[in-house]
Design a protein around this motif. Structure first.
Motif, short mmCIF file in Angstrom:
data_model
loop_
_atom_site.label_atom_id
_atom_site.label_comp_id
_atom_site.label_asym_id
_atom_site.label_seq_id
_atom_site.Cartn_x
_atom_site.Cartn_y
_atom_site.Cartn_z
N ALA A 57 0.84 -1.20 0.00
CA ALA A 57 0.00 0.00 0.00
C ALA A 57 0.88 1.25 0.00
O ALA A 57 1.99 1.23 0.52
CB ALA A 57 -0.91 0.01 1.22
N SER A 58 0.35 2.34 -0.56
CA SER A 58 1.13 3.58 -0.53
C SER A 58 1.09 4.21 0.85
O SER A 58 2.00 4.95 1.23
CB SER A 58 0.59 4.57 -1.58
OG SER A 58 -0.67 5.09 -1.19
N SER A 59 0.02 3.92 1.61
CA SER A 59 -0.14 4.49 2.95
C SER A 59 -1.23 3.72 3.68
O SER A 59 -1.95 2.91 3.09
CB SER A 59 -0.49 5.98 2.87
OG SER A 59 -1.37 6.26 1.80
N ILE A 60 -1.36 4.02 4.98
CA ILE A 60 -2.39 3.36 5.79
C ILE A 60 -3.09 4.40 6.64
O ILE A 60 -2.48 5.34 7.14
CB ILE A 60 -1.78 2.24 6.67
CG1 ILE A 60 -2.89 1.46 7.41
CG2 ILE A 60 -0.74 2.78 7.65
CD1 ILE A 60 -2.42 0.19 8.09
N ALA A 270 -13.04 -3.85 1.92
CA ALA A 270 -12.94 -4.59 0.65
C ALA A 270 -11.62 -5.35 0.55
O ALA A 270 -11.51 -6.35 -0.15
CB ALA A 270 -13.07 -3.63 -0.53
N THR A 271 -10.62 -4.88 1.29
CA THR A 271 -9.30 -5.54 1.27
C THR A 271 -9.15 -6.58 2.37
O THR A 271 -8.69 -7.69 2.13
CB THR A 271 -8.18 -4.48 1.43
OG1 THR A 271 -8.25 -3.58 0.33
CG2 THR A 271 -6.81 -5.14 1.44
N TRP A 272 -9.56 -6.24 3.61
CA TRP A 272 -9.18 -7.09 4.75
C TRP A 272 -10.34 -7.74 5.52
O TRP A 272 -10.11 -8.47 6.48
CB TRP A 272 -8.33 -6.30 5.74
CG TRP A 272 -8.93 -5.00 6.23
CD1 TRP A 272 -8.63 -3.76 5.78
CD2 TRP A 272 -9.96 -4.83 7.22
NE1 TRP A 272 -9.39 -2.81 6.44
CE2 TRP A 272 -10.21 -3.44 7.33
CE3 TRP A 272 -10.68 -5.71 8.03
CZ2 TRP A 272 -11.16 -2.93 8.21
CZ3 TRP A 272 -11.64 -5.19 8.91
CH2 TRP A 272 -11.86 -3.81 8.99
N ALA A 273 -11.59 -7.52 5.11
CA ALA A 273 -12.73 -8.01 5.89
C ALA A 273 -12.65 -9.51 6.20
O ALA A 273 -12.97 -9.95 7.30
CB ALA A 273 -14.04 -7.68 5.18
N GLY A 274 -12.22 -10.30 5.21
CA GLY A 274 -12.15 -11.74 5.40
C GLY A 274 -11.20 -12.16 6.51
O GLY A 274 -11.32 -13.26 7.08
N ALA A 275 -10.26 -11.30 6.85
CA ALA A 275 -9.29 -11.63 7.91
C ALA A 275 -9.96 -11.67 9.27
O ALA A 275 -9.45 -12.33 10.19
CB ALA A 275 -8.16 -10.60 7.91
N GLY A 295 -5.49 -11.53 1.32
CA GLY A 295 -5.35 -10.10 1.56
C GLY A 295 -4.36 -9.47 0.61
O GLY A 295 -4.63 -8.41 0.01
N LYS A 296 -3.21 -10.11 0.46
CA LYS A 296 -2.20 -9.60 -0.47
C LYS A 296 -2.75 -9.57 -1.89
O LYS A 296 -2.57 -8.58 -2.62
CB LYS A 296 -0.95 -10.49 -0.42
CG LYS A 296 0.13 -10.08 -1.43
CD LYS A 296 1.29 -11.05 -1.40
CE LYS A 296 2.28 -10.73 -2.52
NZ LYS A 296 3.41 -11.69 -2.56
N GLN A 297 -3.43 -10.64 -2.29
CA GLN A 297 -4.00 -10.69 -3.64
C GLN A 297 -5.00 -9.55 -3.86
O GLN A 297 -4.99 -8.89 -4.91
CB GLN A 297 -4.69 -12.04 -3.86
CG GLN A 297 -5.27 -12.20 -5.27
CD GLN A 297 -5.97 -13.54 -5.46
OE1 GLN A 297 -5.93 -14.41 -4.60
NE2 GLN A 297 -6.62 -13.70 -6.59
N ASN A 298 -5.85 -9.30 -2.84
CA ASN A 298 -6.83 -8.21 -2.96
C ASN A 298 -6.15 -6.88 -3.23
O ASN A 298 -6.57 -6.11 -4.10
CB ASN A 298 -7.65 -8.10 -1.66
CG ASN A 298 -8.69 -9.19 -1.53
OD1 ASN A 298 -9.02 -9.87 -2.48
ND2 ASN A 298 -9.21 -9.36 -0.32
N ILE A 299 -5.10 -6.60 -2.49
CA ILE A 299 -4.47 -5.29 -2.60
C ILE A 299 -3.58 -5.19 -3.84
O ILE A 299 -3.52 -4.15 -4.49
CB ILE A 299 -3.70 -4.95 -1.29
CG1 ILE A 299 -3.55 -3.44 -1.15
CG2 ILE A 299 -2.38 -5.63 -1.18
CD1 ILE A 299 -3.19 -3.00 0.27
N VAL A 300 -2.92 -6.28 -4.22
CA VAL A 300 -2.10 -6.28 -5.44
C VAL A 300 -2.99 -6.10 -6.68
O VAL A 300 -2.67 -5.33 -7.59
CB VAL A 300 -1.25 -7.57 -5.53
CG1 VAL A 300 -0.64 -7.73 -6.91
CG2 VAL A 300 -0.15 -7.56 -4.46
N GLU A 301 -4.11 -6.81 -6.69
CA GLU A 301 -5.05 -6.67 -7.81
C GLU A 301 -5.63 -5.25 -7.86
O GLU A 301 -5.78 -4.67 -8.94
CB GLU A 301 -6.19 -7.69 -7.68
CG GLU A 301 -5.75 -9.12 -8.00
CD GLU A 301 -6.89 -10.11 -7.83
OE1 GLU A 301 -7.99 -9.72 -7.37
OE2 GLU A 301 -6.69 -11.30 -8.15
#
Length: 316
Positions: A57-60, A270-275, A295-301
């Motif tokens: 991510a560019s930022s959090i 949308a990125t981390w809810a499943g966690a 999670g990584k796949q969500n954010i990379v995509e």
């Protein structure tokens, strides 16, 4: 001393696009993990999300109540936005008025390493001066505080109607509510550097996205994205509003095709809810595995879609 422009640039990727991860949820996260979840567990969940997803991510975006430990574990290249508002609003009083975390100030956020301040404002543009004038003065005060501290100010606008709770009924009003609120809060007196906004239509009711009733043709929806983009001179980014990762990505492509010049996203659930389910069922180890894979796949995509669709921003 880091300048305001340098702080803003730290929140973007190397191409000038904001691909930020949002986990400033407090009440919502407690509901997702279980109402009896101890504070230490909520903090730990944020630490895991920060540690394992900020390399992409560019930022959090975090909060000052549960997020400082997570801020300390973010990737060295990830910028830090911190929420200034309390979570939720007083449901016993009309108006959805905002409030700030008591023991926090822009000066303190800056001292703790924040690159920007974020404030969420619920706005019904039609609610009347007696409500909206209070909200406008509230944002003006924060603007003055940010200006004094040379801190970037991200304003998140979430629209509603004071008299309508039905989703479908509100979907008809939403484009005007979202766009008119953006016009108001783009005024110089509010000191906003970046607007964080909803997409202008509820995509559940758009032709070829809808699973049921259609309220908007693709052409009508596209026109609202274009109108939204032209409603502000400020950089603006989209929030994910808890929709699925796939729908959010499809929405960004639709926005681009419609002529929207949005500058990125602040994407949360949308990125981390499943966690959260992984955390409940298997604890830390299961959560890490989920974050390192899904999670990584969500954010990379999402990043790949952003490179195709978002307009780079240059802060001067």
């Amino acid at each position: 001393m880091t300048t305001k422009q340098e702080k803003l640039n730290r929140l973007c990727d190397k191409n000038g696009i904001i691909g930020a991860l949002a986990i400033d949820q407090r009440g919502a996260l407690r509901r997702m993990l279980g109402e009896d979840t101890p504070v230490a567990e909520l903090e730990n969940f944020k630490v895991l999300v920060s540690k394992y997803l900020t390399p992409y991510a560019s930022s959090i975006l975090l909060d000052p109540e549960l997020g400082w430990k997570a801020a300390g574990t973010r990737d060295k290249n990830a910028g830090l936005l911190v929420a200034y508002e309390k979570t939720g609003y007083d449901k016993t009083v009309p108006g959805r008025f905002p409030d700030l975390v008591e023991n926090v100030s822009v000066q303190r956020l800056k001292a703790n390493g924040a690159d920007a301040v974020k404030v969420l404002l619920y706005v019904d543009i039609d609610e009347g001066k007696e409500v909206n004038d209070i909200k406008e003065a509230f944002i003006e005060r924060i603007a003055s505080e940010c200006k004094a501290e040379e801190m970037p100010f991200f304003l998140e606008l979430v629209s509603y109607d004071a008299n309508i709770t039905d989703e479908k009924e509100y979907a008809i009003l939403k484009p005007r509510k979202v766009i008119d609120a953006m016009k108001v809060y783009s005024q110089e007196r509010f000191g906003v550097d970046v607007l964080k906004v909803e997409v202008p239509v509820n995509m559940k009711y758009v032709e070829s996205f809808a699973e049921g009733e259609i309220l908007y043709s693709r052409e009508e929806a596209a026109a609202f994205y274009k109108e939204q983009s032209e409603a502000t001179h400020l950089p603006f980014i989209f929030l994910s509003a808890g929709v699925s990762a796939q729908l959010f990505q499809e929405t960004l492509r639709f926005a681009k095709d419609s002529g929207s010049t949005f500058n990125g996203v602040l994407c949360g659930r949308a990125t981390w809810a499943g966690a959260t389910k992984a955390y409940q069922e298997g604890g830390e180890a299961t959560t890490i595995k989920w974050l390192e894979t899904v999670g990584k796949q969500n954010i990379v995509e999402l990043n790949a879609v952003l490179q195709e669709t978002a307009t780079p921003v240059v802060f001067k």
